[in-house]
Enzyme design. Structure first.
Site, PDB file in Angstrom:
ATOM      1  CB  THR A 256      -0.907  -0.023   1.143  1.00 22.55           C
ATOM      2  OG1 THR A 256       0.120   0.104   2.560  1.00 22.55           O
ATOM      3  CG2 THR A 256      -1.486  -1.238   1.186  1.00 22.55           C
TER       4      THR A 256
ATOM      5  CB  CYS B 255       0.924   1.598  10.888  1.00 17.92           C
ATOM      6  SG  CYS B 255       0.057   1.853   9.337  1.00 17.92           S
TER       7      CYS B 255
ATOM      8  CB  CYS C  13      -2.560   1.077  12.459  1.00 15.78           C
ATOM      9  SG  CYS C  13      -3.643   1.998  11.815  1.00 15.78           S
TER      10      CYS C  13
ATOM     11  NE  ARG D 183       0.766   7.960   0.063  1.00 11.11           N
ATOM     12  CZ  ARG D 183      -0.041   6.999  -0.695  1.00 11.11           C
ATOM     13  NH1 ARG D 183       1.480   6.106  -1.279  1.00 11.11           N
ATOM     14  NH2 ARG D 183      -0.506   6.068  -0.101  1.00 11.11           N
TER      15      ARG D 183
ATOM     16  CB  CYS E 190      -1.157   5.015   8.265  1.00 14.33           C
ATOM     17  SG  CYS E 190      -2.566   4.411   8.768  1.00 14.33           S
TER      18      CYS E 190
ATOM     19  CB  CYS F 278      -2.725   4.975  13.557  1.00 11.59           C
ATOM     20  SG  CYS F 278      -1.060   4.665  12.343  1.00 11.59           S
TER      21      CYS F 278
HETATM   22 ZN   LIG Z   1      -1.869   3.264  10.300  1.00  8.32          ZN
END
Ligand SMILES: [Zn+2]
Length: 344
Positions: free
Chosen positions: A33, A37, A41, A66, A68, A71
């Site tokens: 993805t 996190c 998370c 990148r 999240c 969270c």
């Molecule tokens: Zn997260």
């Protein structure tokens, strides 16, 4: 445990149980993805093959990931700083501080700040301030900052249960446990009992060590700066009560004061142990659940093992979930005998 000392397996395990105590200690990157996190998370957990662990957000970003949006992993440090600043403000303020005032100092909205604070300490800012005032009123704080230390020692876990049970007889000031017993006088004796030689040591506040097959040397190791005095007239009375309680469990031992000091989590576990009636046992999992940390079964086991006052803090009443005895610091025969006596 820091990221440097953790294996990927340990990181994965932390992530599986969404352990908030590790937020800020490492970062979970999901390659499929492109998101990174906090370990805790709440998003759906990715396949392990797609996960990489990083020390911090900067490392994850360097790998092209990148943060999240759910969270907000880069806010962990900011959250910690905000909580620490608020704790400091609460500790140093003469008057109760309004939530809005505390939040304003951190730049968070009151609602968000309340959530962040509670997640880190287990208490709302108001409840934290109240607990702190109560503790101070009882001179339970041996030094400034003790509450913060305890909470952070406990891995940011909530000491709410710990505060609920502050009425108990367990000495919280524990002078002897600070700085190796500096300034404390500890009376001690080794007495023969039906369980073998038993070491009993006590400060003016209560029993600070009860163990088997130990002597003066073990005490010196634990309290290198204390003045150790063998015997003593006042101590003899306490000693007799202790021996009677060990030999005749039916007498109970709630009346015997104890002087111990641990982290908030350890003390919460010890308090729970004191609540197990003679003749009954609990599992490590039950103790973990009773202190409000149902997943901290292993930590509950360690706290159990870190108990310094055998019998009077009845760590022998904790057994494995399958009913087997588990371990005991002084050998299983003593644990077995104690449980046998209490079952009568
Ligand atoms: Zn997260």
């Amino acid at each position: 445990m820091s990221f440097e000392t953790m294996t990927d397996d340990q990181c994965w395990a932390v992530m599986q149980r969404r352990d908030k105590a590790f937020d800020g200690r490492f970062i979970v990157g999901v390659l499929t993805t492109g998101i990174y996190c906090r370990p805790s998370c709440a998003a759906r957990q990715p396949l392990r093959a797609n996960v990489r662990f990083f020390r911090d957000g900067a490392d994850a970003r360097a790998a092209g990931l990148r943060p999240c949006k759910r969270c907000l992993p880069d806010d962990v440090g900011r959250d910690e700083a905000a909580v620490l600043a608020a704790i400091k403000a609460i500790q140093t303020s003469e008057e109760p501080l309004a939530l809005a005032d505390l939040a304003a100092r951190t730049g968070y909205s009151p609602t968000h700040f309340q959530r962040v604070f509670t997640r880190h300490t287990g208490l709302s800012p108001a409840a934290y301030a109240r607990a702190l005032r109560e503790e101070r009123a009882r001179e339970a704080l041996s030094e400034a900052g003790r509450v913060t230390d305890a909470i952070y020692d406990a891995g940011f876990s909530g000491p709410s249960r710990f505060y609920e049970n502050m009425e108990g007889r367990m000495g919280m000031t524990a002078s002897a446990w600070a700085n190796g017993g500096k300034g404390a006088t500890i009376h001690w004796a080794v007495v023969p009992t039906s369980l073998g030689d038993m070491l009993v040591a006590a400060t003016g506040k209560g029993v600070c060590r009860l163990s088997f097959a130990e002597g003066r040397e073990a005490l010196e190791e634990r309290f290198p700066a204390a003045e150790l005095v063998e015997g003593g007239a006042e101590f003899a009375g306490l000693l007799k009560q202790v021996v009677d309680a060990v030999e005749t469990p039916a007498l109970g031992f709630d009346h015997i004061p104890i002087d111990v000091k641990g982290t908030a989590f350890q003390e919460a576990v010890w308090r729970e142990l004191r609540k197990i009636p003679a003749g009954e046992t609990r599992s490590y999992a039950e103790i973990a659940a009773a202190v409000g940390k149902p997943k901290a079964v292993r930590a509950a086991g360690s706290a159990n093992g870190a108990n310094n006052v055998a019998v009077l803090i009845p760590c022998h009443r904790v057994v494995r979930s399958d009913g087997s005895l588990g371990g005991y610091a002084y050998g299983l025969p003593i644990k077995e005998e104690l449980l046998k006596r209490e079952a009568r």
